[in-house]
Design a protein around this motif. Structure first.
Motif, PDB file in Angstrom:
ATOM      1  N   THR A  87       0.828  -1.209   0.000  1.00 55.28           N
ATOM      2  CA  THR A  87       0.000   0.000   0.000  1.00 55.28           C
ATOM      3  C   THR A  87       0.859   1.254   0.000  1.00 55.28           C
ATOM      4  OG1 THR A  87      -1.749  -1.156   1.220  1.00 55.28           O
ATOM      5  CG2 THR A  87      -1.831   1.236   1.184  1.00 55.28           C
ATOM      6  N   LEU A  88       1.905   1.243   0.814  1.00 61.05           N
ATOM      7  CA  LEU A  88       2.802   2.391   0.875  1.00 61.05           C
ATOM      8  C   LEU A  88       3.528   2.602  -0.452  1.00 61.05           C
ATOM      9  CD1 LEU A  88       4.318   1.920   4.445  1.00 61.05           C
ATOM     10  CD2 LEU A  88       2.737   3.713   3.700  1.00 61.05           C
ATOM     11  N   PHE A  89       3.915   1.493  -1.093  1.00 62.98           N
ATOM     12  CA  PHE A  89       4.590   1.590  -2.388  1.00 62.98           C
ATOM     13  C   PHE A  89       3.658   2.183  -3.439  1.00 62.98           C
ATOM     14  CE2 PHE A  89       5.538  -0.316  -6.561  1.00 62.98           C
ATOM     15  CZ  PHE A  89       6.809   0.213  -6.764  1.00 62.98           C
ATOM     16  N   LEU A  90       2.413   1.700  -3.470  1.00 61.71           N
ATOM     17  CA  LEU A  90       1.446   2.214  -4.438  1.00 61.71           C
ATOM     18  C   LEU A  90       1.126   3.683  -4.174  1.00 61.71           C
ATOM     19  CD1 LEU A  90      -1.016  -0.833  -4.687  1.00 61.71           C
ATOM     20  CD2 LEU A  90       0.717  -0.116  -6.356  1.00 61.71           C
ATOM     21  N   LEU A  91       1.065   4.053  -2.892  1.00 58.18           N
ATOM     22  CA  LEU A  91       0.832   5.450  -2.543  1.00 58.18           C
ATOM     23  C   LEU A  91       1.993   6.317  -3.024  1.00 58.18           C
ATOM     24  CD1 LEU A  91      -0.562   7.784  -1.110  1.00 58.18           C
ATOM     25  CD2 LEU A  91       0.450   6.991   1.051  1.00 58.18           C
ATOM     26  N   PHE A  92       3.209   5.821  -2.844  1.00 58.86           N
ATOM     27  CA  PHE A  92       4.390   6.549  -3.300  1.00 58.86           C
ATOM     28  C   PHE A  92       4.361   6.756  -4.807  1.00 58.86           C
ATOM     29  CE2 PHE A  92       8.633   5.864  -5.234  1.00 58.86           C
ATOM     30  CZ  PHE A  92       9.180   7.111  -4.966  1.00 58.86           C
ATOM     31  N   ILE A  93       4.058   5.687  -5.556  1.00 57.92           N
ATOM     32  CA  ILE A  93       4.004   5.793  -7.023  1.00 57.92           C
ATOM     33  C   ILE A  93       2.877   6.737  -7.448  1.00 57.92           C
ATOM     34  CG2 ILE A  93       3.594   4.540  -9.161  1.00 57.92           C
ATOM     35  CD1 ILE A  93       6.331   4.019  -7.955  1.00 57.92           C
ATOM     36  N   GLY A  94       1.718   6.610  -6.807  1.00 60.12           N
ATOM     37  CA  GLY A  94       0.595   7.483  -7.136  1.00 60.12           C
ATOM     38  C   GLY A  94       0.906   8.938  -6.862  1.00 60.12           C
ATOM     39  N   VAL A 150      -6.848  11.384  -2.670  1.00 60.86           N
ATOM     40  CA  VAL A 150      -7.860  11.539  -1.618  1.00 60.86           C
ATOM     41  C   VAL A 150      -9.153  10.868  -2.048  1.00 60.86           C
ATOM     42  CG1 VAL A 150      -9.168  13.191  -0.229  1.00 60.86           C
ATOM     43  CG2 VAL A 150      -6.796  13.687  -0.848  1.00 60.86           C
ATOM     44  N   TRP A 151      -9.528  11.042  -3.302  1.00 61.35           N
ATOM     45  CA  TRP A 151     -10.757  10.434  -3.815  1.00 61.35           C
ATOM     46  C   TRP A 151     -10.673   8.909  -3.785  1.00 61.35           C
ATOM     47  CZ3 TRP A 151     -11.950   8.322  -8.985  1.00 61.35           C
ATOM     48  CH2 TRP A 151     -13.311   8.072  -9.145  1.00 61.35           C
ATOM     49  N   PHE A 152      -9.489   8.359  -4.002  1.00 64.00           N
ATOM     50  CA  PHE A 152      -9.299   6.908  -3.914  1.00 64.00           C
ATOM     51  C   PHE A 152      -9.373   6.411  -2.478  1.00 64.00           C
ATOM     52  CE2 PHE A 152      -6.802   7.013  -8.090  1.00 64.00           C
ATOM     53  CZ  PHE A 152      -7.907   6.592  -8.818  1.00 64.00           C
ATOM     54  N   GLY A 153      -9.243   7.328  -1.499  1.00 61.68           N
ATOM     55  CA  GLY A 153      -9.418   6.926  -0.120  1.00 61.68           C
ATOM     56  C   GLY A 153      -8.236   7.117   0.806  1.00 61.68           C
ATOM     57  N   VAL A 154      -7.230   7.884   0.367  1.00 57.47           N
ATOM     58  CA  VAL A 154      -6.088   8.187   1.234  1.00 57.47           C
ATOM     59  C   VAL A 154      -6.403   9.479   1.992  1.00 57.47           C
ATOM     60  CG1 VAL A 154      -3.614   8.617   1.379  1.00 57.47           C
ATOM     61  CG2 VAL A 154      -4.532   7.148  -0.435  1.00 57.47           C
ATOM     62  N   LYS A 155      -6.237   9.465   3.296  1.00 52.35           N
ATOM     63  CA  LYS A 155      -6.552  10.636   4.113  1.00 52.35           C
ATOM     64  C   LYS A 155      -5.747  11.842   3.635  1.00 52.35           C
ATOM     65  CE  LYS A 155      -7.777   8.182   8.368  1.00 52.35           C
ATOM     66  NZ  LYS A 155      -7.443   7.991   9.806  1.00 52.35           N
ATOM     67  N   PRO A 156      -6.372  13.021   3.587  1.00 53.08           N
ATOM     68  CA  PRO A 156      -5.679  14.226   3.118  1.00 53.08           C
ATOM     69  C   PRO A 156      -4.374  14.506   3.854  1.00 53.08           C
ATOM     70  CG  PRO A 156      -8.021  14.643   3.259  1.00 53.08           C
ATOM     71  CD  PRO A 156      -7.797  13.276   3.848  1.00 53.08           C
ATOM     72  N   ASP A 157      -4.361  14.314   5.192  1.00 46.61           N
ATOM     73  CA  ASP A 157      -3.136  14.598   5.930  1.00 46.61           C
ATOM     74  C   ASP A 157      -2.029  13.612   5.571  1.00 46.61           C
ATOM     75  OD1 ASP A 157      -4.528  12.532   7.122  1.00 46.61           O
ATOM     76  OD2 ASP A 157      -3.895  13.039   9.156  1.00 46.61           O
ATOM     77  N   VAL A 158      -2.391  12.374   5.215  1.00 51.55           N
ATOM     78  CA  VAL A 158      -1.395  11.395   4.785  1.00 51.55           C
ATOM     79  C   VAL A 158      -0.830  11.789   3.427  1.00 51.55           C
ATOM     80  CG1 VAL A 158      -1.015   8.982   4.136  1.00 51.55           C
ATOM     81  CG2 VAL A 158      -2.434   9.532   6.112  1.00 51.55           C
ATOM     82  N   VAL A 159      -1.710  12.230   2.532  1.00 49.54           N
ATOM     83  CA  VAL A 159      -1.267  12.670   1.206  1.00 49.54           C
ATOM     84  C   VAL A 159      -0.281  13.828   1.334  1.00 49.54           C
ATOM     85  CG1 VAL A 159      -1.999  13.766  -0.956  1.00 49.54           C
ATOM     86  CG2 VAL A 159      -3.361  11.909   0.023  1.00 49.54           C
ATOM     87  N   LEU A 160      -0.628  14.810   2.138  1.00 48.88           N
ATOM     88  CA  LEU A 160       0.245  15.978   2.303  1.00 48.88           C
ATOM     89  C   LEU A 160       1.563  15.598   2.980  1.00 48.88           C
ATOM     90  CD1 LEU A 160      -2.394  18.663   3.338  1.00 48.88           C
ATOM     91  CD2 LEU A 160      -1.306  18.343   1.113  1.00 48.88           C
ATOM     92  N   ALA A 161       1.519  14.605   3.872  1.00 47.85           N
ATOM     93  CA  ALA A 161       2.752  14.149   4.528  1.00 47.85           C
ATOM     94  C   ALA A 161       3.693  13.503   3.519  1.00 47.85           C
ATOM     95  CB  ALA A 161       2.412  13.167   5.648  1.00 47.85           C
ATOM     96  N   VAL A 162       3.135  12.700   2.611  1.00 49.92           N
ATOM     97  CA  VAL A 162       3.957  12.043   1.584  1.00 49.92           C
ATOM     98  C   VAL A 162       4.537  13.081   0.628  1.00 49.92           C
ATOM     99  CG1 VAL A 162       3.942  10.388  -0.321  1.00 49.92           C
ATOM    100  CG2 VAL A 162       2.654   9.892   1.752  1.00 49.92           C
ATOM    101  N   VAL A 163       3.743  14.098   0.286  1.00 50.55           N
ATOM    102  CA  VAL A 163       4.238  15.176  -0.576  1.00 50.55           C
ATOM    103  C   VAL A 163       5.383  15.917   0.114  1.00 50.55           C
ATOM    104  CG1 VAL A 163       3.660  17.361  -1.703  1.00 50.55           C
ATOM    105  CG2 VAL A 163       2.039  15.462  -1.761  1.00 50.55           C
ATOM    106  N   SER A 164       5.266  16.124   1.411  1.00 50.93           N
ATOM    107  CA  SER A 164       6.319  16.797   2.174  1.00 50.93           C
ATOM    108  C   SER A 164       7.614  15.990   2.146  1.00 50.93           C
ATOM    109  CB  SER A 164       5.874  17.018   3.618  1.00 50.93           C
ATOM    110  OG  SER A 164       4.760  17.890   3.680  1.00 50.93           O
ATOM    111  N   ILE A 165       7.489  14.665   2.238  1.00 51.64           N
ATOM    112  CA  ILE A 165       8.673  13.797   2.162  1.00 51.64           C
ATOM    113  C   ILE A 165       9.308  13.898   0.780  1.00 51.64           C
ATOM    114  CG2 ILE A 165       9.457  11.396   2.219  1.00 51.64           C
ATOM    115  CD1 ILE A 165       7.260  10.872   4.321  1.00 51.64           C
ATOM    116  N   ASN A 166       8.458  13.961  -0.244  1.00 54.34           N
ATOM    117  CA  ASN A 166       8.944  14.141  -1.616  1.00 54.34           C
ATOM    118  C   ASN A 166       9.769  15.424  -1.716  1.00 54.34           C
ATOM    119  OD1 ASN A 166       9.129  14.867  -4.410  1.00 54.34           O
ATOM    120  ND2 ASN A 166       7.374  13.584  -4.877  1.00 54.34           N
ATOM    121  N   LEU A 167       9.246  16.518  -1.186  1.00 58.32           N
ATOM    122  CA  LEU A 167       9.943  17.805  -1.246  1.00 58.32           C
ATOM    123  C   LEU A 167      11.231  17.776  -0.428  1.00 58.32           C
ATOM    124  CD1 LEU A 167       6.901  20.246  -0.948  1.00 58.32           C
ATOM    125  CD2 LEU A 167       8.208  19.674  -3.006  1.00 58.32           C
ATOM    126  N   LEU A 168      11.200  17.059   0.700  1.00 57.93           N
ATOM    127  CA  LEU A 168      12.405  16.951   1.517  1.00 57.93           C
ATOM    128  C   LEU A 168      13.508  16.218   0.754  1.00 57.93           C
ATOM    129  CD1 LEU A 168      13.893  17.307   4.183  1.00 57.93           C
ATOM    130  CD2 LEU A 168      12.822  15.191   4.990  1.00 57.93           C
TER     131      LEU A 168
END
Length: 307
Positions: A87-94, A150-168
């Motif tokens: 799930t984490l891998f798919l979230l990362f790719i998405g 988010v529409w697929f069902g990932v919590k907004p705060d989780v999405v933003l956290a992953v984006v923050s890791i991407n930027l880091l």
């Protein structure tokens, strides 16, 4: 408790980022002192002012993405639990896929470019460039590109956290002293690839939009390799000369507003808003496509002249 822990981690990470960028600045200052590559401290100060401004504006409850995220979450088609490696891998790719299109749109739609241009405004590329992201990021609404997650069902705060890791991850990509990294260049976004992204050379424009990965650039034809015979020239195609942070932050928004206000028609006004930066109704603008055509034409002129 979790938010408090995340806040502390974020504070420590920011401390490391700032320390690393300032250490690099001092090293580059002494390394290039007295040469034509002398370090410009103004660039670092502007980046620091940008960072402080964004932190202060984070308390202002205005965001285009927030209501969109809330709507998508209320109408989600599933609820994703991020408790497995798959799930984490798919979230990362998405997330990486969404980031690619957000970043590409930020270069090809002038409304988004008005804010993103701030990140490309430094005329020297250093680690401090990484956190010059524009004061009006929330108002620009760039996060809406991650709404499908988010529409697929990932919590907004989780999405933003992953984006923050991407930027880091991208922090270290803004170094000019790290060479090419062999086979990693084929999969990951590297300093070499990102130097191309920040270059204003016509042949380098609008390339290498990936965050952590470079695979979507290769897939969609936007990958350009850094070439030793063409050194990167950093900054915008029209270099920023002001040392005033307000000018650096707001000049593209002001320019966009003026063009729309003085447009001769509604369609022209919409064109200024949604077409690429540099677009003009008469077709004689300075879009990436037009700049590259002119550069190619100039390269061919000597051959024609000799015939």
């Amino acid at each position: 408790m979790e938010l408090e822990l995340l806040g502390k981690i974020s504070m420590y990470v920011m401390g490391v980022v700032l320390a690393a960028s300032l250490i690099e600045a001092v090293v580059l200052h002494f390394k290039h002192k007295g040469t034509d590559r002398a370090f410009d401290w103004h660039e670092t100060w502007i980046s620091l002012v940008d960072l402080v401004g964004r932190k202060l504006l984070a308390f202002v409850p205005i965001s285009i993405a927030t209501p969109v995220f809330n709507f998508a979450w209320e109408h989600r088609i599933h609820t994703v639990t991020t408790n497995t490696a798959l799930t984490l891998f798919l979230l990362f790719i998405g997330q990486e896929f969404c980031y690619y299109w957000y970043h590409r749109a930020s270069h090809t739609i002038r409304f988004f470019w008005a804010n993103h241009a701030v990140h490309h405004s430094p005329n020297q590329l250093t680690l401090s460039s990484a956190y010059r992201l524009g004061w009006l990021t929330k108002i620009a609404g760039s996060s809406i590109f991650f709404t499908p997650l988010v529409w697929f069902g990932v919590k907004p705060d989780v999405v933003l956290a992953v984006v923050s890791i991407n930027l880091l991850y991208q922090f270290w990509l803004h170094a000019t002293w790290i060479p090419k990294l062999g086979w990693l260049e084929y999969v990951f976004n590297t300093p070499s690839s990102h130097r191309v992204h920040h270059a204003s050379n016509a042949t380098y424009l609008d390339a290498n939009f990936g965050g952590v990965l470079i695979i979507f650039d290769r897939l969609f034809g936007t990958y350009v390799e850094e070439r030793a015979e063409e050194p990167c020239v950093y900054g915008l195609t029209t270099p920023v000369t002001s040392h005033n942070p307000i000018v650096v932050e707001m000049q593209h928004w002001v320019s966009l507003a003026k063009d729309m206000f003085y447009a001769k028609s509604v369609s022209d006004a919409v064109g200024f808003l949604l077409r690429p930066p540099g677009w003009l109704p008469n077709g004689e603008g300075h879009t990436t496509e037009e700049l590259q055509k002119r550069a190619k034409s100039m390269e061919q002129q000597p051959a024609h002249a000799g015939q």
